[in-house]
Design a protein around this motif. Structure first.
Motif, PDB file in Angstrom:
ATOM      1  N   ASN A 178     -11.117 -16.992   8.371  1.00  0.00           N
ATOM      2  CA  ASN A 178     -12.361 -17.747   8.425  1.00  0.00           C
ATOM      3  C   ASN A 178     -12.135 -19.101   9.096  1.00  0.00           C
ATOM      4  OD1 ASN A 178     -14.667 -16.331   7.055  1.00  0.00           O
ATOM      5  ND2 ASN A 178     -13.037 -16.005   5.561  1.00  0.00           N
ATOM      6  N   THR A 219     -10.525  -7.270  -0.635  1.00  0.00           N
ATOM      7  CA  THR A 219      -9.505  -7.900   0.216  1.00  0.00           C
ATOM      8  C   THR A 219      -9.500  -7.326   1.632  1.00  0.00           C
ATOM      9  OG1 THR A 219      -7.845  -6.341  -0.578  1.00  0.00           O
ATOM     10  CG2 THR A 219      -7.944  -8.469  -1.694  1.00  0.00           C
ATOM     11  N   ALA A 220     -10.200  -6.210   1.846  1.00  0.00           N
ATOM     12  CA  ALA A 220     -10.246  -5.645   3.198  1.00  0.00           C
ATOM     13  C   ALA A 220     -11.426  -6.196   3.992  1.00  0.00           C
ATOM     14  CB  ALA A 220     -10.319  -4.123   3.141  1.00  0.00           C
ATOM     15  N   THR A 221     -12.528  -6.503   3.302  1.00  0.00           N
ATOM     16  CA  THR A 221     -13.732  -6.953   4.014  1.00  0.00           C
ATOM     17  C   THR A 221     -14.084  -8.410   3.710  1.00  0.00           C
ATOM     18  OG1 THR A 221     -15.178  -6.313   2.192  1.00  0.00           O
ATOM     19  CG2 THR A 221     -14.701  -4.624   3.843  1.00  0.00           C
ATOM     20  N   HIS A 222     -13.449  -8.982   2.707  1.00  0.00           N
ATOM     21  CA  HIS A 222     -13.737 -10.340   2.221  1.00  0.00           C
ATOM     22  C   HIS A 222     -15.088 -10.440   1.508  1.00  0.00           C
ATOM     23  CE1 HIS A 222     -10.770 -12.274   5.351  1.00  0.00           C
ATOM     24  NE2 HIS A 222     -10.172 -11.593   4.408  1.00  0.00           N
ATOM     25  N   HIS A 270     -10.490  -6.730  -5.705  1.00  0.00           N
ATOM     26  CA  HIS A 270      -9.422  -7.557  -6.271  1.00  0.00           C
ATOM     27  C   HIS A 270     -10.068  -8.561  -7.211  1.00  0.00           C
ATOM     28  CE1 HIS A 270      -6.074 -10.721  -5.657  1.00  0.00           C
ATOM     29  NE2 HIS A 270      -5.504  -9.704  -6.264  1.00  0.00           N
ATOM     30  N   LEU A 293       0.832  -1.207   0.000  1.00  0.00           N
ATOM     31  CA  LEU A 293       0.000   0.000   0.000  1.00  0.00           C
ATOM     32  C   LEU A 293       0.863   1.251   0.000  1.00  0.00           C
ATOM     33  CD1 LEU A 293      -2.679  -1.136   2.610  1.00  0.00           C
ATOM     34  CD2 LEU A 293      -2.700  -1.399   0.124  1.00  0.00           C
ATOM     35  N   TYR A 335      -8.105 -21.405  -4.482  1.00  0.00           N
ATOM     36  CA  TYR A 335      -7.800 -20.042  -4.903  1.00  0.00           C
ATOM     37  C   TYR A 335      -6.725 -20.046  -5.978  1.00  0.00           C
ATOM     38  CZ  TYR A 335      -6.359 -15.140  -4.314  1.00  0.00           C
ATOM     39  OH  TYR A 335      -6.061 -13.817  -4.500  1.00  0.00           O
ATOM     40  N   ASN A 376      -1.399  -6.211  -5.678  1.00  0.00           N
ATOM     41  CA  ASN A 376      -1.715  -6.486  -4.277  1.00  0.00           C
ATOM     42  C   ASN A 376      -2.575  -5.396  -3.631  1.00  0.00           C
ATOM     43  OD1 ASN A 376      -1.600  -7.922  -1.905  1.00  0.00           O
ATOM     44  ND2 ASN A 376       0.380  -7.067  -1.266  1.00  0.00           N
ATOM     45  N   PRO A 377      -3.732  -5.062  -4.226  1.00  0.00           N
ATOM     46  CA  PRO A 377      -4.520  -3.930  -3.724  1.00  0.00           C
ATOM     47  C   PRO A 377      -5.279  -4.254  -2.431  1.00  0.00           C
ATOM     48  CG  PRO A 377      -5.697  -5.021  -5.488  1.00  0.00           C
ATOM     49  CD  PRO A 377      -4.364  -5.717  -5.375  1.00  0.00           C
ATOM     50  N   ARG A 378      -5.550  -3.211  -1.661  1.00  0.00           N
ATOM     51  CA  ARG A 378      -6.452  -3.320  -0.512  1.00  0.00           C
ATOM     52  C   ARG A 378      -7.789  -2.771  -0.995  1.00  0.00           C
ATOM     53  NH1 ARG A 378      -8.562  -0.883   4.137  1.00  0.00           N
ATOM     54  NH2 ARG A 378      -8.163  -2.080   6.038  1.00  0.00           N
ATOM     55  N   ARG A 431      -8.287 -10.817  10.034  1.00  0.00           N
ATOM     56  CA  ARG A 431      -9.117 -11.878  10.611  1.00  0.00           C
ATOM     57  C   ARG A 431      -9.400 -12.866   9.492  1.00  0.00           C
ATOM     58  NH1 ARG A 431     -13.706 -10.176   8.258  1.00  0.00           N
ATOM     59  NH2 ARG A 431     -13.716  -7.927   8.027  1.00  0.00           N
ATOM     60  N   GLN A 463     -16.999 -22.105   1.103  1.00  0.00           N
ATOM     61  CA  GLN A 463     -15.587 -21.899   0.770  1.00  0.00           C
ATOM     62  C   GLN A 463     -14.796 -23.212   0.694  1.00  0.00           C
ATOM     63  OE1 GLN A 463     -14.061 -19.635   4.001  1.00  0.00           O
ATOM     64  NE2 GLN A 463     -11.931 -20.058   3.558  1.00  0.00           N
ATOM     65  N   GLY A 478      -5.249 -18.504   2.587  1.00  0.00           N
ATOM     66  CA  GLY A 478      -5.066 -18.929   1.210  1.00  0.00           C
ATOM     67  C   GLY A 478      -5.630 -18.008   0.152  1.00  0.00           C
ATOM     68  N   ARG A 502     -13.555  -9.571  -5.437  1.00  0.00           N
ATOM     69  CA  ARG A 502     -13.685  -9.713  -3.994  1.00  0.00           C
ATOM     70  C   ARG A 502     -12.933  -8.572  -3.321  1.00  0.00           C
ATOM     71  NH1 ARG A 502     -10.684 -12.257   0.069  1.00  0.00           N
ATOM     72  NH2 ARG A 502      -9.066 -12.340  -1.507  1.00  0.00           N
ATOM     73  N   PRO A 540     -12.848 -22.348   8.326  1.00  0.00           N
ATOM     74  CA  PRO A 540     -12.352 -23.573   7.710  1.00  0.00           C
ATOM     75  C   PRO A 540     -10.853 -23.808   7.936  1.00  0.00           C
ATOM     76  CG  PRO A 540     -13.848 -22.512   6.216  1.00  0.00           C
ATOM     77  CD  PRO A 540     -13.677 -21.579   7.387  1.00  0.00           C
ATOM     78  N   ASN A 561      -5.734 -13.565  -1.013  1.00  0.00           N
ATOM     79  CA  ASN A 561      -5.251 -12.226  -0.674  1.00  0.00           C
ATOM     80  C   ASN A 561      -6.176 -11.579   0.349  1.00  0.00           C
ATOM     81  OD1 ASN A 561      -3.993 -12.936  -3.180  1.00  0.00           O
ATOM     82  ND2 ASN A 561      -3.411 -10.782  -3.380  1.00  0.00           N
ATOM     83  N   SER A 562      -5.592 -11.007   1.391  1.00  0.00           N
ATOM     84  CA  SER A 562      -6.432 -10.394   2.413  1.00  0.00           C
ATOM     85  C   SER A 562      -5.668  -9.337   3.197  1.00  0.00           C
ATOM     86  CB  SER A 562      -6.940 -11.463   3.380  1.00  0.00           C
ATOM     87  OG  SER A 562      -7.623 -10.857   4.452  1.00  0.00           O
ATOM     88  N   TYR A 563      -6.375  -8.266   3.530  1.00  0.00           N
ATOM     89  CA  TYR A 563      -5.847  -7.242   4.426  1.00  0.00           C
ATOM     90  C   TYR A 563      -6.705  -7.171   5.688  1.00  0.00           C
ATOM     91  CZ  TYR A 563      -2.697  -5.215   0.926  1.00  0.00           C
ATOM     92  OH  TYR A 563      -1.673  -5.002   0.033  1.00  0.00           O
ATOM     93  N   ALA A 564      -7.461  -8.225   5.991  1.00  0.00           N
ATOM     94  CA  ALA A 564      -8.536  -8.098   6.982  1.00  0.00           C
ATOM     95  C   ALA A 564      -8.119  -8.341   8.429  1.00  0.00           C
ATOM     96  CB  ALA A 564      -9.665  -9.040   6.610  1.00  0.00           C
ATOM     97  N   MET A 579     -16.919 -18.182   7.471  1.00  0.00           N
ATOM     98  CA  MET A 579     -16.952 -18.992   6.254  1.00  0.00           C
ATOM     99  C   MET A 579     -17.407 -18.148   5.068  1.00  0.00           C
ATOM    100  SD  MET A 579     -17.107 -22.365   5.004  1.00  0.00           S
ATOM    101  CE  MET A 579     -17.694 -23.504   6.252  1.00  0.00           C
ATOM    102  N   LEU A 580     -16.605 -18.140   4.013  1.00  0.00           N
ATOM    103  CA  LEU A 580     -17.026 -17.443   2.809  1.00  0.00           C
ATOM    104  C   LEU A 580     -18.065 -18.285   2.072  1.00  0.00           C
ATOM    105  CD1 LEU A 580     -13.553 -16.385   1.329  1.00  0.00           C
ATOM    106  CD2 LEU A 580     -15.098 -14.967   2.668  1.00  0.00           C
TER     107      LEU A 580
END
Lengths: 418, 92
Positions: free
Chosen positions: A309, B73-76, B53, A243, B19, B48-50, A307, B14, A300, B71, A311, A302-305, B1-2
């Protein structure tokens, strides 16, 4: 800074511990610094500390978006080890291990370094061969490594599944007795107190929103608390590296991924070592409070969260129960996540950049905590001398163009494939 | 769970999906001169954006089809999913 000692403890007991000095100040940012370190995590704080201590550069600010130690240094599973295969990693992390041994005395702050040993379990003959090779590589670099057979392992962790019908029988393991754990928060606080003592400004709640670059040279940063000038700037922001790099029009060989960890309810002493399951990805140690501290795979995606899940937690704990069946009776106390800066060869990047005065420390994947002292040491050297230290010379950014990758496992960002 | 909506099978958990990473990366064209820099960028470098994506997923324990998902990437949050062949404009 008043030294912590048994005498200061007794002394302060007389005033009911109401008069302890603050461990670090909360200064207003100045208009200009010689060096700015962005990111008040373990690596940023350690870098600032060694800039002052080893290079006498004290006009330094650490800018932290939130509060110090709120990111990955407070979110890891506190494991220390140097059980790698490649020379670059072995030498780098072993220097770190040597630094851990004296860190509490160095910082006058108890980081609760506990060399309880780390045991990597093997579940096949092939894996025993691999571990024997890795152990030899470690020993050639002066690191203690011992290949254990099934009986040795059984003496260490008799409560693991040694039954005859077990899906992944334990064949043996690789043991590094100098590996262990340290109290992660204390590492951040100890370095913060040490850096502050050297006159370094730790500025919290100060988010970097942009950079001033002119003629290919860094001039300063724009922050939520005003513009600050600096001759040199070091980036130590782990999961947020891409970022900030984007604000500099840089693209990096990094993906951000979420890694979860969890702890169980506290129980009586059970597990003396750090143990990793070799037939999947699960690692476990017991904290001083008695909680079983556990972790495993990335979620698994991409995530910036910060937190993840369920599974993944379920998957990791299934492996845990396969190894230690008695874990199945434990209640989970909490789970959390941190954002890993996954580099494409799973090795870190500590380097200068094409922008004069801008330095990069990132790509720690999920091995950043154990490297905190040596990362600070080598990054401070890189910033102060404007050249890489011999220990981080292999960890340059251009290796992704020259082909000199340090592909310890050859899995890059897709660590769940292993 | 997504919960991910496979364009072929509908909403599934999910657990059924694998992925595949950033879907905006373009492999350099075949049978053309490719510079080292172009190739390295394709192999290693990611935006690699926040935020939003565009990425690849495979319904690996279902119909085994690959598809694209947008999707956050900050909130899923999964904003939309669609077939690989769809000509929707790719964000970049």
């Amino acid at each position: 800074m008043k030294k912590y000692s048994v005498f200061s403890l007794i002394n302060n007991a007389f005033s009911y511990h109401q008069n302890w000095d603050v461990a670090w100040r909360d200064p207003e940012p100045k208009k200009e610094y010689e060096v700015i370190i962005i990111g008040g995590g373990g690596h940023g704080l350690a870098t600032a500390y060694y800039l002052a201590k080893n290079f006498n550069i004290r006009n330094v600010a650490i800018l932290e978006k939130g509060w110090i130690g709120g990111g990955n240094v407070g979110r890891n599973t506190t494991i220390l080890r140097s059980n790698y295969m490649h020379n670059a990693n072995n030498l780098f992390y072993e220097k770190g291990m040597q630094m851990w041994r004296d860190l509490s005395q160095e910082l006058n702050y108890n980081v609760m370094y506990s060399p309880r040993g780390i045991l990597n379990l093997a579940h096949s003959d092939a894996q025993m061969n691999t571990y024997s090779r890795r152990g030899n590589s470690m020993r050639l670099n002066g690191i203690d490594a011992k290949l254990l057979n099934r009986e040795d392992v059984k003496k260490m962790i008799p409560f693991a599944d040694f039954s005859s019908n077990c899906r992944f029988p334990i064949f043996g393991g690789l043991f590094q007795s100098s590996g262990g754990t340290a109290r992660h928060d204390a590492v951040a606080w100890g370095y913060a107190r040490g850096a502050d003592d050297h006159g370094i400004d730790i500025i919290q709640n100060c988010e970097v929103t942009g950079f001033d670059v002119s003629n290919g040279k860094i001039k300063g940063v724009q922050t939520s608390r005003g513009n600050i000038k600096a001759k040199k700037i070091g980036l130590c922001v782990a999961g947020s590296t891409s970022l900030l790099a984007e604000k500099l029009n840089m693209t990096l060989p990094i993906e951000a991924h979420v890694l979860q960890a969890c702890v169980s309810e506290p129980i009586k002493p059970l597990l003396d070592q750090v143990v990793t399951f070799g037939a999947g990805h699960f690692y476990c140690s017991q904290s001083d409070k008695g909680e079983m501290v556990m972790g495993g795979d990335l979620d698994g995606y991409n995530s910036y969260a910060q937190r993840g899940n369920l599974p993944t937690i379920q998957h990791v704990l299934t492996e845990g129960v396969a190894l230690f069946p008695n874990l199945s009776r434990l209640k989970m106390l909490r789970t959390w996540g941190g954002i890993m800066d996954m580099s494409m060869d799973t090795s870190p990047i500590i380097d200068k950049t094409h922008i004069d005065g801008l330095y990069l420390n990132c790509g720690w994947c999920y091995g950043g905590f154990k490297a905190t002292p040596v990362s600070g040491l080598t990054f401070a050297h890189t910033i102060a001398k404007d050249e890489v230290h011999e220990l981080n010379a292999p960890f340059r950014l251009d290796r992704f163009n020259t082909g000199h990758l340090i592909d310890e496992k050859g899995i890059g960002t897709k660590t769940w494939i292993s | 769970m997504l919960e991910i909506k496979c364009p072929y099978c509908g909403k599934r958990s999910q657990n059924e999906f694998a992925y595949g990473g950033d879907a905006t990366i373009k492999r350099p064209k075949l049978n053309t001169e490719v510079s080292d820099e172009e190739w390295d960028t394709f192999v290693y470098y990611r935006k690699n954006p926040r935020g939003d994506h565009l990425e690849l997923w495979q319904h690996i324990s279902g119909c085994r089809q690959w598809f694209k998902a947008k999707r956050n990437t900050a909130t899923h949050e999964i904003i939309e999913t669609y077939e690989l062949s769809s000509n929707k404009e790719e964000h970049s």
